[in-house]
Motif scaffolding. Structure first.
Motif, PDB file in Angstrom:
ATOM      1  N   VAL A   1       0.840   0.481  17.610  1.00 15.19           N
ATOM      2  CA  VAL A   1       0.058   1.753  17.747  1.00 15.19           C
ATOM      3  C   VAL A   1      -0.952   2.088  16.862  1.00 15.19           C
ATOM      4  CG1 VAL A   1       0.305   4.175  17.578  1.00 15.19           C
ATOM      5  CG2 VAL A   1       2.039   2.967  18.903  1.00 15.19           C
TER       6      VAL A   1
ATOM      7  N   ALA B   1       4.397   8.852  21.953  1.00 13.86           N
ATOM      8  CA  ALA B   1       5.754   8.690  21.523  1.00 13.86           C
ATOM      9  C   ALA B   1       5.863   7.979  20.064  1.00 13.86           C
ATOM     10  CB  ALA B   1       6.154   7.301  22.708  1.00 13.86           C
TER      11      ALA B   1
ATOM     12  N   PHE C   1       2.166   6.121  25.153  1.00 15.48           N
ATOM     13  CA  PHE C   1       3.094   5.544  23.926  1.00 15.48           C
ATOM     14  C   PHE C   1       2.617   5.701  22.472  1.00 15.48           C
ATOM     15  CE2 PHE C   1       3.445   1.063  21.865  1.00 15.48           C
ATOM     16  CZ  PHE C   1       4.959   0.979  22.111  1.00 15.48           C
ATOM     17  N   TYR C   2       1.404   6.080  22.326  1.00 16.40           N
ATOM     18  CA  TYR C   2       0.822   6.777  21.233  1.00 16.40           C
ATOM     19  C   TYR C   2       1.504   7.794  20.804  1.00 16.40           C
ATOM     20  CZ  TYR C   2      -2.751   3.544  21.543  1.00 16.40           C
ATOM     21  OH  TYR C   2      -3.372   2.178  21.853  1.00 16.40           O
TER      22      TYR C   2
ATOM     23  N   PHE D   1       3.893  -4.752  25.868  1.00 15.16           N
ATOM     24  CA  PHE D   1       3.413  -3.516  26.426  1.00 15.16           C
ATOM     25  C   PHE D   1       2.199  -3.450  27.129  1.00 15.16           C
ATOM     26  CE2 PHE D   1       1.285   0.776  26.138  1.00 15.16           C
ATOM     27  CZ  PHE D   1       2.202   1.573  26.558  1.00 15.16           C
TER      28      PHE D   1
ATOM     29  N   PRO E   1      -0.666  17.277  17.852  1.00 16.24           N
ATOM     30  CA  PRO E   1      -0.858  15.988  18.285  1.00 16.24           C
ATOM     31  C   PRO E   1      -1.052  15.577  19.609  1.00 16.24           C
ATOM     32  CG  PRO E   1       0.586  15.879  16.571  1.00 16.24           C
ATOM     33  CD  PRO E   1       0.569  17.160  17.065  1.00 16.24           C
TER      34      PRO E   1
ATOM     35  N   ILE F   1       0.248   9.377  11.587  1.00 20.17           N
ATOM     36  CA  ILE F   1      -0.049  10.473  12.503  1.00 20.17           C
ATOM     37  C   ILE F   1      -1.302  10.826  12.426  1.00 20.17           C
ATOM     38  CG2 ILE F   1       0.618  12.765  13.063  1.00 20.17           C
ATOM     39  CD1 ILE F   1       3.480  12.168  12.368  1.00 20.17           C
TER      40      ILE F   1
ATOM     41  N   PRO G   1      -7.337   8.821  18.582  1.00 17.10           N
ATOM     42  CA  PRO G   1      -5.969   9.081  19.516  1.00 17.10           C
ATOM     43  C   PRO G   1      -5.466   7.539  19.961  1.00 17.10           C
ATOM     44  CG  PRO G   1      -7.350  10.748  20.241  1.00 17.10           C
ATOM     45  CD  PRO G   1      -8.229   9.656  19.307  1.00 17.10           C
TER      46      PRO G   1
ATOM     47  N   ILE H   1      -4.295  11.315  15.120  1.00 17.47           N
ATOM     48  CA  ILE H   1      -5.039  12.479  15.721  1.00 17.47           C
ATOM     49  C   ILE H   1      -6.760  12.357  15.774  1.00 17.47           C
ATOM     50  CG2 ILE H   1      -5.458  14.970  15.111  1.00 17.47           C
ATOM     51  CD1 ILE H   1      -2.542  14.857  14.097  1.00 17.47           C
TER      52      ILE H   1
ATOM     53  N   ARG I   1      -4.247  15.572  21.551  1.00 17.36           N
ATOM     54  CA  ARG I   1      -5.152  14.314  21.689  1.00 17.36           C
ATOM     55  C   ARG I   1      -4.714  13.198  22.258  1.00 17.36           C
ATOM     56  NH1 ARG I   1      -9.779  14.467  19.908  1.00 17.36           N
ATOM     57  NH2 ARG I   1      -9.759  12.481  18.608  1.00 17.36           N
ATOM     58  N   MET I   2      -3.128  12.903  22.129  1.00 14.77           N
ATOM     59  CA  MET I   2      -2.618  11.412  22.353  1.00 14.77           C
ATOM     60  C   MET I   2      -2.141  11.692  23.697  1.00 14.77           C
ATOM     61  SD  MET I   2      -1.135  10.560  18.664  1.00 14.77           S
ATOM     62  CE  MET I   2      -1.859  11.772  17.695  1.00 14.77           C
ATOM     63  N   LYS I   3      -1.743  10.452  24.208  1.00 17.52           N
ATOM     64  CA  LYS I   3      -1.004  10.292  25.347  1.00 17.52           C
ATOM     65  C   LYS I   3       0.032   9.141  25.312  1.00 17.52           C
ATOM     66  CE  LYS I   3      -4.511  12.019  28.561  1.00 17.52           C
ATOM     67  NZ  LYS I   3      -5.329  12.302  27.695  1.00 17.52           N
TER      68      LYS I   3
ATOM     69  N   THR J   1       4.077   8.757  17.751  1.00 10.66           N
ATOM     70  CA  THR J   1       3.894  10.142  16.740  1.00 10.66           C
ATOM     71  C   THR J   1       5.157  10.831  16.735  1.00 10.66           C
ATOM     72  OG1 THR J   1       1.755   9.958  17.530  1.00 10.66           O
ATOM     73  CG2 THR J   1       2.417  11.971  16.304  1.00 10.66           C
TER      74      THR J   1
END
Lengths: 582, 314
Positions: free
Chosen positions: B240, A112, A109-110, B30, A102, B295, B302, B299, A105-107, A114
């Motif tokens: 999120v 984190a 906070f997202y 945030f 994952p 999740i 994102p 994916i 594709r993610m960076k 996950t």
């Protein structure tokens, strides 16, 4: 390689000594083992978060996988413990690979969240599998050793191995690809780094360390539950590396001592105050060491801790070495100088952070049997043993030099200048073209000046208070100098420079400009330059060469910025050749 | 079956609005200050304790709410001015550690001041649950549909609050300033926005909504030091899931999260019944499956369901 061996030896000796100190206190040794186990896990997280920049709040799950895997391998499958621990690490790193996907594709906070989700999923799954003891966990796990001291040694050994391995990886292509991904993914891609591969490998390494830590946890505590590796543990790990310093090797240990060690230390008789104390400590440490303890200690070492030592050193050095030369009052300063021989005068002018000592090895020019020379090396005002003045301008120094030559009544001397000293000589040659009979410029800046990048100034600031950094910087500009004693002497002399001049000299060299004004000088000019010079480039040397009427160039292949300390014999040979030709 | 799904949907929405309001505060903090506020739940918890104390002393629910919100404001100003301001701009990690420290301090303080004994918080609205029978054509097994009145009232209150928040952030000047700050700090300063003030405002709104959520959930969970720990966790997930760049994102994420959660339990229960598995309790796995769904969503997308494209640095 030598420093690495020294590093390992020191680490091992300290570890074993601490262990021996508490040999009969098994409770304390158990705490030490715990601290080390968590610093291994923190080290793993540091690879991921500190080096690669991927924030994870699920790394305790890797510990969980490692702990359960190793326990099952040892207790149900009968695999020997060392192999089981390594297998546990490998198993965790497979999970690391899975959770790493994952991240492609993610960076931020997202990602984190996950990883946090991953941690919760692992915790819940283990809790419902009866084979793994469900909610109750597994008790009476085979221990590393029944002797707490031996256990501690094992854990410490593993910690040392992993620290060394990490140190090596950090300097390897993989390590650099991690850092590049952290500092800017797009630019990393531009440099041909496969960012996906870098991130996945970081996840795998991180998980491997986590797995090893988990396995060691299981075999030192002897009792594991899924809930031991929940979200709060992951947050603990994150707090450890942040307290200790992101991306620093020993940072995890420092953090672990505070988070795990103090928790044990305060565990008796504090009740609910425990969390208040730990929480306050977290905040206090963050406010005072906002970039981590390791960083805080390092910066304080360079900024403050060396200062008393330096002042004592300065005091004694000034008293002792003033005897070795003469003083002469010039204008509002008094200039220190040393001299040797008699005959034609050769004046040596040192560079920035220099002193007359830089010419010690080349003062004796009696090799030449036909001619005799009187060599004079001085400390410019603000430098070494000479009295400080208010200005740090190149032209001012040149004026002092002219006055100095006048007062010593030197007839048409040859003036040799190194680096900043070469700039002084250039200024002199332009404004008093009839004074010298010839000049020698050793690794001098271009007549157009020398620009120091603004980002260097904070480091230059630190030179004032850190002898260690100063020594490193001198070693870098004199790569051929292998004599530690001479280097130490030069460093001590450099520390004698007036503090304000440290940053003023680069600025003065930036303002320095004699383009087109050097043609008035009709004497001969010798320019020396070492190919390994990291300050003066070939282009600058060419500029200087073109600006003078009668300049010739000598280039040394294996020499850096300071030929007269790196290879005095070579310097003397070139200098004498030139002197003979005048 | 239809009734069971409908029932899960209703329970899910009622649960989800709490996740949403928690996520709103987290996402507000945030997106402006740039820190995952791990002390969010516990700050709310402290506010609820203050509210409970005032209620205990005065027996006036309105005063209790007022006191709780005021304490949240004081707490928020303290966190922002005394702690965050010092490390802001230094590093995000430093701010994160401060929130972790606050998490521990608040927990400890709550235990020291109020003890670990759960304290009863009375129902705020006092509606009785409504039982509805759907027509036979939709409801073959004749199961009643339960609509808990209190939860419905909570849902309504939160939706009203959300509406107010939307109006505030879309149409009032301070609200727009906060939004501008969250989009571009330097740009906001250029056009004359006091970013110090907007940050304080974000903290106040963030923690006040947490206290509000805590007060609404208090009759169910009782008032105890860990009352909002779970809700904070769900709040993170909701924020999120919805994405940070829109005001309604977290709320939508929360509502969807609540519904998925209830549907997953329903599905798992049916599945285990079908497979004759009795050793595993569906509730034990519920969170894992919800998180797995999230999740997978992340994916595919994102930046969350309602998020904008992430602008990476070069």
């Amino acid at each position: 390689m030598r420093s690495l061996t020294r590093y390992i030896t020191i680490l091992l000796i300290v570890g074993i000594l601490i262990g021996l100190l508490f040999y009969d206190k098994s409770f304390i040794l158990a705490i030490f083992s715990q601290v080390l186990v968590f610093s291994i896990a923190a080290l793993g997280l540091n690879i991921l978060t500190g080096l690669t920049g991927q924030v994870s709040i699920g790394n305790a799950a890797f510990m969980s996988i490692g702990a359960y895997a190793s326990t099952i391998f040892v207790m149900k499958l009968g695999i020997p413990m060392p192999i089981a621990i390594i297998l546990a690490g490998t198993m965790a790193s497979i999970f690391g690979l899975i959770i790493g996907f994952p991240s492609l594709r993610m960076k931020g906070f997202y990602l984190a969240i996950t990883t946090m989700a991953f941690g919760v999923v692992i915790e819940q799954l283990i809790s419902v599998i009866p084979y793994l003891g469900a909610h109750d966990g597994i008790r009476n796990i085979t221990k590393l050793s029944n002797n707490e001291f031996i256990s501690y040694l094992y854990v410490f050994l593993v910690y040392t191995i992993l620290i060394v391995v990490t140190k090596q990886i950090q300097e390897s292509p993989i390590g650099f690809s991690w850092k590049m991904v952290r500092d800017g993914e797009t630019s990393a891609t531009c440099f041909g780094i496969n960012t996906g591969k870098a991130k996945l490998s970081a996840f795998m390494f991180s998980a491997f360390y986590g797995g090893i830590a988990g396995a060691l946890y299981a075999h030192t505590i002897g009792y594991i539950r899924a809930a031991d590796f929940g979200l709060s543990r992951s947050l603990d790990l994150l707090a450890m590396i942040m307290i200790g310093g992101l991306g620093s090797l020993q940072g995890g240990l420092a953090g672990s001592i505070i988070i795990v060690g103090l928790r044990f230390f305060f565990s008796r008789g504090f009740g609910p105050w425990l969390s208040v104390i730990i929480g306050s400590l977290l905040i206090i440490f963050t406010l005072f060491f906002s970039r981590g303890i390791t960083w805080g200690i390092t910066i304080n070492w360079h900024k403050r801790l060396q200062v008393p030592f330096i002042s004592v050193m300065k005091y004694f050095r000034l008293r002792r070495t003033k005897m070795s030369g003469k003083m002469i009052d010039i204008k509002d300063s008094s200039i220190f100088y040393v001299e040797k021989g008699s005959g034609k005068a050769v004046v040596f002018v040192h560079g920035n952070t220099g002193s007359s000592r830089w010419w010690n090895l080349v003062m004796d020019l009696s090799d030449d049997k036909e001619n005799s020379y009187r060599t004079i090396a001085l400390d410019l005002p603000n430098f070494g043993r000479s009295k400080s003045i208010k200005s740090a301008e190149i032209d001012t120094y040149a004026d002092y030099l002219v006055e100095f030559i006048d007062r010593l009544s030197l007839e048409k001397p040859v003036i040799v200048g190194h680096s900043l000293g070469a700039a002084v000589v250039m200024s002199l040659s332009a404004r008093y073209p009839d004074l010298p009979s010839a000049i020698v410029l050793v690794d001098g800046p271009s007549p157009a000046g020398l620009v120091t990048p603004p980002e260097h100034y904070p480091v230059i600031e630190l030179y004032k208070t850190s002898r260690e950094l100063m020594k490193k910087s001198l070693a870098a500009i004199a790569p051929g100098l292998n004599n530690d004693k001479i280097l130490n002497d030069l460093t001590d002399d450099a520390m004698l420079m007036a503090p304000f001049a440290f940053t003023e000299h680069p600025k003065a060299l930036e303002r320095f400009n004699y383009m087109g004004k050097l043609k008035s000088y009709q004497g001969k000019v010798l320019i020396m330059w070492g190919k390994k010079d990291i300050i003066i480039t070939e282009k600058m040397v060419d500029e200087t060469l073109k600006q003078y009427n009668r300049a010739e160039l000598v280039v040394f292949d294996d020499i850096g910025h300071s030929v007269m300390v790196e290879d005095p014999v070579l310097f003397k040979k070139s200098l004498l050749n030139f002197l003979r030709s005048i | 079956m239809f009734v069971k799904v409908l029932q899960s949907l209703i329970f899910g929405l009622f649960q989800g609005c709490l996740y949403g309001i928690m996520g709103f505060g987290l996402s507000l903090i945030f997106s402006t200050v740039g820190v995952m506020n791990f002390a969010h739940g516990n700050s709310g918890m402290i506010g609820v304790f203050v509210g409970w104390t005032v209620l205990f002393l005065t027996k006036n629910i309105f005063l209790a709410f007022l006191a709780a919100i005021i304490s949240a404001t004081i707490l928020a100003i303290f966190i922002d001015k005394a702690l965050m301001k010092r490390v802001k701009g230094l590093s995000h990690s430093a701010m994160l550690i401060i929130t972790l420290g606050l998490l521990l301090i608040f927990e400890g303080l709550a235990v020291i001041i109020w003890g670990t004994q759960p304290l009863i918080f009375p129902e705020i609205f006092g509606f009785s649950p409504k039982i509805v029978f759907l027509p036979q054509s939709l409801n073959k097994s004749n199961i009643p549909l339960i609509i808990p009145g209190n939860d419905l009232a909570v849902f309504g209150t939160i939706m009203a609050l959300l509406l107010l928040l939307i109006v505030f952030f879309k149409y009032s000047k301070p609200g727009l300033a906060v939004q501008a700050r969250s989009e571009d700090e330097i740009g906001a300063r250029v056009i004359g926005i006091n970013t110090q003030a907007t940050d304080t405002l974000s903290w106040i709104f963030g923690i006040a909504t947490a206290v509000f959520a805590g007060l609404l959930i208090a009759p169910k969970t009782t008032v105890n030091p860990n009352m909002l720990t779970n809700l904070q966790f769900y709040g993170f997930t909701a924020a999120v899931f919805g994405g940070f760049s829109s005001i309604v994102g977290a709320m939508a994420g929360g509502l969807i999260l609540g519904v998925i959660e209830k549907l997953v339990i329903l599905g798992l229960d049916e599945l285990f019944l079908l497979l004759h598995i009795t050793s595993i309790n569906a509730v034990d796995l519920q969170l894992s499956i919800v998180l797995l769904c999230i999740i997978v969503t992340l994916i595919v997308k994102p930046t969350g369901l309602f998020g904008n494209k992430y602008k990476g640095k070069v």
